[in-house]
Design an enzyme around this catalytic site. Structure first.
Site, short mmCIF file in Angstrom:
data_model
loop_
_atom_site.label_atom_id
_atom_site.label_comp_id
_atom_site.label_asym_id
_atom_site.label_seq_id
_atom_site.Cartn_x
_atom_site.Cartn_y
_atom_site.Cartn_z
N ASN A 28 0.65 -1.03 -0.22
CA ASN A 28 -0.22 0.06 0.43
C ASN A 28 1.14 1.29 0.41
O ASN A 28 1.79 1.48 0.96
CB ASN A 28 -0.55 0.01 1.51
CG ASN A 28 -1.78 1.16 1.00
OD1 ASN A 28 -2.24 2.43 0.41
ND2 ASN A 28 -1.90 1.25 2.38
N LYS A 76 0.01 4.74 -0.25
CA LYS A 76 -0.65 5.29 0.72
C LYS A 76 -0.37 6.42 -0.85
O LYS A 76 -0.78 6.76 -1.28
CB LYS A 76 0.02 6.04 1.46
CG LYS A 76 -0.12 4.15 2.81
CD LYS A 76 0.03 4.66 4.70
CE LYS A 76 -0.08 3.26 4.91
NZ LYS A 76 0.14 3.70 6.00
N HIS A 83 -9.79 1.17 5.16
CA HIS A 83 -8.22 1.02 5.62
C HIS A 83 -8.71 2.21 7.17
O HIS A 83 -8.77 2.98 6.89
CB HIS A 83 -7.29 1.85 4.75
CG HIS A 83 -5.94 1.24 5.81
ND1 HIS A 83 -5.06 2.78 6.69
CD2 HIS A 83 -4.61 0.80 5.06
CE1 HIS A 83 -4.02 2.37 6.66
NE2 HIS A 83 -3.89 1.46 6.07
N GLU A 94 -6.88 4.35 8.15
CA GLU A 94 -6.38 5.94 7.68
C GLU A 94 -7.57 6.70 6.91
O GLU A 94 -7.98 8.08 7.77
CB GLU A 94 -5.29 6.17 6.95
CG GLU A 94 -4.36 5.95 7.94
CD GLU A 94 -3.25 5.18 6.97
OE1 GLU A 94 -3.27 5.67 5.43
OE2 GLU A 94 -1.93 4.96 7.65
N GLU A 100 -5.21 -5.28 10.66
CA GLU A 100 -4.65 -4.15 10.80
C GLU A 100 -4.49 -3.17 12.24
O GLU A 100 -5.82 -3.03 12.50
CB GLU A 100 -4.40 -3.39 9.70
CG GLU A 100 -3.88 -3.87 8.50
CD GLU A 100 -3.38 -2.58 7.74
OE1 GLU A 100 -2.33 -2.88 7.16
OE2 GLU A 100 -4.63 -1.80 7.00
N GLY A 102 2.33 1.79 10.73
CA GLY A 102 2.59 3.19 10.85
C GLY A 102 3.75 3.41 12.66
O GLY A 102 4.62 4.17 11.85
N SER A 132 3.38 -2.50 10.29
CA SER A 132 5.25 -2.42 10.48
C SER A 132 5.67 -3.24 10.43
O SER A 132 5.97 -4.02 10.55
CB SER A 132 5.49 -1.98 11.85
OG SER A 132 4.32 -0.42 12.15
#
Ligand code: PGA
Length: 266
Positions: free
Chosen positions: A9, A11, A96, A98, A185, A191, A229
């Protein structure tokens, strides 16, 4: 047999030449007997070109990072599932963290996007296959709310799909099992450099399979990726876990050596 996938991904990273060079390098390093499906998840603006580079390659596909819940019409700035499918992408990331956190996406939105991706005739191959991202926050984990959170995310995301199941007979259940991928996730691992432990991942993936059974699917038949991560130092240990069918990788997917080391562990 569940599908093994390593998805990268990007992003909102990589300019066109950076992205295309990365894809080129990754493809060149793929072993000829590649066992795992590699999925590039670039921004919309690079998707067409990246997809073109992957055409005719076995087990190399693309996904969009998002899709509109609307089918078509006056929705400036939106991109429909049909458009994404039309340029050849196979998958779409849905939910996701985010998107949930910064763009206020709710389970209801994700559900509508899921329906948008799955609607229309044809077989699994004709659809845009959702990679549904779910995961708990640190607060939810500390408060013992992991199962509650994941159950809510899964059941609400699949809600109208279940409805379609009932009205369109059993083939949609099979479709979901063959076509939908789950990515677990945990938000606290994305991250942050902090990966969930093997124990947490195993427990949670098994929990997700149980929830999938509870809502009418066969959890053993659905691929569950881990994300958060993942890097070349921890991927080898994690891929050995029976319930981990692959990875959704952010940061480490932007570096050809890191990314290729990870899929080579398969
Ligand atoms: P990360 O991102 O690998 O950089 O933690 C994972 C993701 O957001 O899918």
């Amino acid at each position: 047999m569940r599908k093994n996938i390593v998805a990268g991904n990007w992003k909102m990273n990589l300019k066109r030449d950076e992205g295309l060079n990365l894809v080129n390098d990754v493809i060149n390093l793929l072993p000829s007997d590649n066992e795992v499906e590699v999925v590039f998840v670039p921004s919309f603006i690079h998707l067409y070109k990246v997809n073109k580079m992957c055409l005719n390659l076995d087990k190399v596909n693309t996904a969009s990072q998002n899709v509109s819940k609307e089918e078509r019409g006056a929705f400036t700035g939106e991109i429909s599932a049909k458009m994404v499918k039309d340029i050849g992408a196979s998958y779409v990331l849905l939910g996701h963290s985010e998107r949930r956190q910064y763009f206020n996406e709710t389970n209801e939105d994700i559900n509508l996007k899921m329906i948008a991706a799955l609607t229309g005739g044809g077989t699994v191959k004709d659809k845009l296959r959702p990679i549904l991202c779910i995961g708990e926050s640190l607060e939810e984990r500390k408060a013992n709310l992991v199962e509650t959170t994941l159950k809510k995310q899964l059941s609400e995301s699949f809600k109208n799909v279940e409805f379609l199941n009932r009205s369109k007979a059993t083939s949609l259940i099979k479709y979901i099992q063959d076509g939908v991928i789950i990515a677990y996730e945990p938000i606290w691992a994305i991250g942050t450099g902090e990966t969930a432990t093997s124990k947490i991942i195993t427990e949670t993936h098994q929990m997700i399979r149980k929830i999938l059974n509870d809502i009418g699917f066969d959890g053993q038949k659905i691929s569950i990726l881990y994300g958060g991560s993942v890097n070349r130092n921890n991927a080898k240990e994690l891929i050995a876990l029976e319930d981990v069918d692959g990875f959704l990788i952010g940061g480490a997917s932007l570096d050809v050596e890191h990314f290729s080391d990870i899929y080579n562990f398969f």
